[in-house]
Design a protein around this motif. Structure first.
Motif, PDB file in Angstrom:
ATOM      1  N   VAL A  10      -6.039 -10.301  10.166  1.00 15.37           N
ATOM      2  CA  VAL A  10      -5.407  -9.088   9.638  1.00 15.37           C
ATOM      3  C   VAL A  10      -5.648  -8.954   8.137  1.00 15.37           C
ATOM      4  O   VAL A  10      -5.869  -7.844   7.637  1.00 15.37           O
ATOM      5  CB  VAL A  10      -3.907  -9.055   9.993  1.00 15.37           C
ATOM      6  CG1 VAL A  10      -3.222  -7.840   9.381  1.00 15.37           C
ATOM      7  CG2 VAL A  10      -3.734  -9.067  11.514  1.00 15.37           C
ATOM      8  N   ALA A  11      -5.657 -10.056   7.394  1.00 17.83           N
ATOM      9  CA  ALA A  11      -5.903  -9.986   5.948  1.00 17.83           C
ATOM     10  C   ALA A  11      -7.261  -9.355   5.664  1.00 17.83           C
ATOM     11  O   ALA A  11      -7.377  -8.456   4.816  1.00 17.83           O
ATOM     12  CB  ALA A  11      -5.816 -11.378   5.330  1.00 17.83           C
ATOM     13  N   SER A  12      -8.289  -9.788   6.375  1.00 16.41           N
ATOM     14  CA  SER A  12      -9.629  -9.217   6.176  1.00 16.41           C
ATOM     15  C   SER A  12      -9.682  -7.756   6.602  1.00 16.41           C
ATOM     16  O   SER A  12     -10.378  -6.942   5.989  1.00 16.41           O
ATOM     17  CB  SER A  12     -10.678 -10.016   6.950  1.00 16.41           C
ATOM     18  OG  SER A  12     -10.806 -11.298   6.384  1.00 16.41           O
ATOM     19  N   PHE A  13      -8.926  -7.410   7.642  1.00 14.49           N
ATOM     20  CA  PHE A  13      -8.853  -6.030   8.098  1.00 14.49           C
ATOM     21  C   PHE A  13      -8.269  -5.146   6.997  1.00 14.49           C
ATOM     22  O   PHE A  13      -8.824  -4.096   6.661  1.00 14.49           O
ATOM     23  CB  PHE A  13      -7.995  -5.950   9.363  1.00 14.49           C
ATOM     24  CG  PHE A  13      -7.831  -4.565   9.899  1.00 14.49           C
ATOM     25  CD1 PHE A  13      -8.727  -4.054  10.816  1.00 14.49           C
ATOM     26  CD2 PHE A  13      -6.781  -3.760   9.485  1.00 14.49           C
ATOM     27  CE1 PHE A  13      -8.572  -2.768  11.320  1.00 14.49           C
ATOM     28  CE2 PHE A  13      -6.622  -2.478   9.977  1.00 14.49           C
ATOM     29  CZ  PHE A  13      -7.522  -1.981  10.897  1.00 14.49           C
ATOM     30  N   VAL A  14      -7.145  -5.568   6.414  1.00 15.15           N
ATOM     31  CA  VAL A  14      -6.511  -4.788   5.349  1.00 15.15           C
ATOM     32  C   VAL A  14      -7.447  -4.656   4.153  1.00 15.15           C
ATOM     33  O   VAL A  14      -7.578  -3.571   3.563  1.00 15.15           O
ATOM     34  CB  VAL A  14      -5.155  -5.403   4.941  1.00 15.15           C
ATOM     35  CG1 VAL A  14      -4.580  -4.725   3.692  1.00 15.15           C
ATOM     36  CG2 VAL A  14      -4.157  -5.322   6.098  1.00 15.15           C
ATOM     37  N   GLU A  15      -8.123  -5.731   3.806  1.00 11.88           N
ATOM     38  CA  GLU A  15      -9.095  -5.677   2.695  1.00 11.88           C
ATOM     39  C   GLU A  15     -10.205  -4.682   2.992  1.00 11.88           C
ATOM     40  O   GLU A  15     -10.612  -3.906   2.121  1.00 11.88           O
ATOM     41  CB  GLU A  15      -9.675  -7.062   2.433  1.00 11.88           C
ATOM     42  CG  GLU A  15      -8.681  -8.028   1.832  1.00 11.88           C
ATOM     43  CD  GLU A  15      -9.189  -9.458   1.797  1.00 11.88           C
ATOM     44  OE1 GLU A  15     -10.377  -9.704   2.114  1.00 11.88           O
ATOM     45  OE2 GLU A  15      -8.379 -10.340   1.473  1.00 11.88           O
ATOM     46  N   ALA A  16     -10.726  -4.676   4.227  1.00 12.87           N
ATOM     47  CA  ALA A  16     -11.788  -3.728   4.607  1.00 12.87           C
ATOM     48  C   ALA A  16     -11.297  -2.289   4.507  1.00 12.87           C
ATOM     49  O   ALA A  16     -12.010  -1.410   4.025  1.00 12.87           O
ATOM     50  CB  ALA A  16     -12.282  -4.034   6.026  1.00 12.87           C
ATOM     51  N   VAL A  17     -10.070  -2.055   4.958  1.00 13.76           N
ATOM     52  CA  VAL A  17      -9.489  -0.709   4.872  1.00 13.76           C
ATOM     53  C   VAL A  17      -9.382  -0.285   3.416  1.00 13.76           C
ATOM     54  O   VAL A  17      -9.803   0.822   3.037  1.00 13.76           O
ATOM     55  CB  VAL A  17      -8.108  -0.656   5.564  1.00 13.76           C
ATOM     56  CG1 VAL A  17      -7.361   0.626   5.230  1.00 13.76           C
ATOM     57  CG2 VAL A  17      -8.267  -0.816   7.069  1.00 13.76           C
ATOM     58  N   LEU A  63      -3.560   0.652   1.821  1.00 13.31           N
ATOM     59  CA  LEU A  63      -2.303   0.038   2.240  1.00 13.31           C
ATOM     60  C   LEU A  63      -1.919  -1.043   1.237  1.00 13.31           C
ATOM     61  O   LEU A  63      -2.702  -1.951   0.968  1.00 13.31           O
ATOM     62  CB  LEU A  63      -2.451  -0.591   3.636  1.00 13.31           C
ATOM     63  CG  LEU A  63      -1.264  -1.392   4.150  1.00 13.31           C
ATOM     64  CD1 LEU A  63      -0.010  -0.522   4.257  1.00 13.31           C
ATOM     65  CD2 LEU A  63      -1.594  -2.035   5.490  1.00 13.31           C
ATOM     66  N   THR A  64      -0.705  -0.925   0.701  1.00 11.50           N
ATOM     67  CA  THR A  64      -0.151  -1.955  -0.174  1.00 11.50           C
ATOM     68  C   THR A  64       0.926  -2.692   0.618  1.00 11.50           C
ATOM     69  O   THR A  64       2.035  -2.174   0.806  1.00 11.50           O
ATOM     70  CB  THR A  64       0.456  -1.323  -1.447  1.00 11.50           C
ATOM     71  OG1 THR A  64      -0.563  -0.562  -2.105  1.00 11.50           O
ATOM     72  CG2 THR A  64       0.984  -2.396  -2.392  1.00 11.50           C
ATOM     73  N   PRO A  65       0.595  -3.878   1.131  1.00 13.52           N
ATOM     74  CA  PRO A  65       1.553  -4.629   1.949  1.00 13.52           C
ATOM     75  C   PRO A  65       2.792  -5.036   1.157  1.00 13.52           C
ATOM     76  O   PRO A  65       2.689  -5.442  -0.002  1.00 13.52           O
ATOM     77  CB  PRO A  65       0.759  -5.863   2.378  1.00 13.52           C
ATOM     78  CG  PRO A  65      -0.672  -5.449   2.264  1.00 13.52           C
ATOM     79  CD  PRO A  65      -0.704  -4.535   1.068  1.00 13.52           C
ATOM     80  N   GLU A  66       3.958  -4.904   1.814  1.00 15.82           N
ATOM     81  CA  GLU A  66       5.226  -5.287   1.206  1.00 15.82           C
ATOM     82  C   GLU A  66       5.937  -6.372   2.008  1.00 15.82           C
ATOM     83  O   GLU A  66       6.643  -7.200   1.438  1.00 15.82           O
ATOM     84  CB  GLU A  66       6.128  -4.057   1.078  1.00 15.82           C
ATOM     85  CG  GLU A  66       5.525  -3.000   0.165  1.00 15.82           C
ATOM     86  CD  GLU A  66       6.248  -1.664   0.225  1.00 15.82           C
ATOM     87  OE1 GLU A  66       7.080  -1.458   1.133  1.00 15.82           O
ATOM     88  OE2 GLU A  66       5.964  -0.814  -0.637  1.00 15.82           O
ATOM     89  N   GLU A  67       5.772  -6.349   3.339  1.00 19.95           N
ATOM     90  CA  GLU A  67       6.403  -7.338   4.216  1.00 19.95           C
ATOM     91  C   GLU A  67       5.418  -7.706   5.319  1.00 19.95           C
ATOM     92  O   GLU A  67       4.674  -6.851   5.791  1.00 19.95           O
ATOM     93  CB  GLU A  67       7.650  -6.755   4.889  1.00 19.95           C
ATOM     94  CG  GLU A  67       8.724  -6.270   3.964  1.00 19.95           C
ATOM     95  CD  GLU A  67       9.823  -5.551   4.722  1.00 19.95           C
ATOM     96  OE1 GLU A  67      10.141  -5.961   5.868  1.00 19.95           O
ATOM     97  OE2 GLU A  67      10.355  -4.573   4.178  1.00 19.95           O
ATOM     98  N   VAL A  68       5.461  -8.963   5.732  1.00 19.64           N
ATOM     99  CA  VAL A  68       4.616  -9.430   6.837  1.00 19.64           C
ATOM    100  C   VAL A  68       5.461 -10.309   7.745  1.00 19.64           C
ATOM    101  O   VAL A  68       6.187 -11.187   7.268  1.00 19.64           O
ATOM    102  CB  VAL A  68       3.402 -10.235   6.318  1.00 19.64           C
ATOM    103  CG1 VAL A  68       2.593 -10.798   7.471  1.00 19.64           C
ATOM    104  CG2 VAL A  68       2.527  -9.378   5.422  1.00 19.64           C
ATOM    105  N   THR A  69       5.366 -10.066   9.045  1.00 19.38           N
ATOM    106  CA  THR A  69       5.996 -10.949  10.014  1.00 19.38           C
ATOM    107  C   THR A  69       4.962 -11.330  11.068  1.00 19.38           C
ATOM    108  O   THR A  69       4.073 -10.537  11.385  1.00 19.38           O
ATOM    109  CB  THR A  69       7.221 -10.297  10.701  1.00 19.38           C
ATOM    110  OG1 THR A  69       6.803  -9.094  11.327  1.00 19.38           O
ATOM    111  CG2 THR A  69       8.319  -9.995   9.708  1.00 19.38           C
TER     112      THR A  69
END
Length: 109
Positions: A10-17, A63-69
């Protein structure tokens, strides 16, 4: 505020986005990957690309992540979504399968 740690893939996905990398975005999905955007389901790569071209990457989304579960193979990222199409706090839930995203579900954050 420090961004929360997001597990792979998911981290790489968010970076790609966030860098608007269409190839990396599409390649992050499994062969039968699905996007559910507020109940509108895009069940294959072609429909995901068409949707993304106007509402996601094509809208210059960030997307600026604020919370992760994390719950087993499910990763939920809640954060601030900004684009030319839609804006606001959103929840992105990812079903992970074999190092790729099998399903991404977007809802109100």
């Amino acid at each position: 505020m420090a961004q929360p740690e997001i597990p792979e893939p998911v981290a790489s996905f968010v970076e790609a986005v966030n860098r608007h990398d269409e190839q990396a975005f599409l390649d992050a999905f499994t062969a039968d990957g699905v996007v559910d955007d507020w109940g509108r389901v895009f069940p294959d790569r072609d429909s995901i690309k068409t949707w993304s071209d106007t509402e996601f990457l094509g809208a210059r989304g960030v997307l600026t992540p604020e919370e992760v579960t994390v719950d087993g193979t499910q990763v939920t990222v809640i954060g601030d979504w900004r684009s030319n199409h839609a804006n606001g706090r959103s929840s992105f839930t990812f079903e992970v399968d074999g190092g790729r995203v099998a399903r991404m579900t977007i809802r109100e954050g």
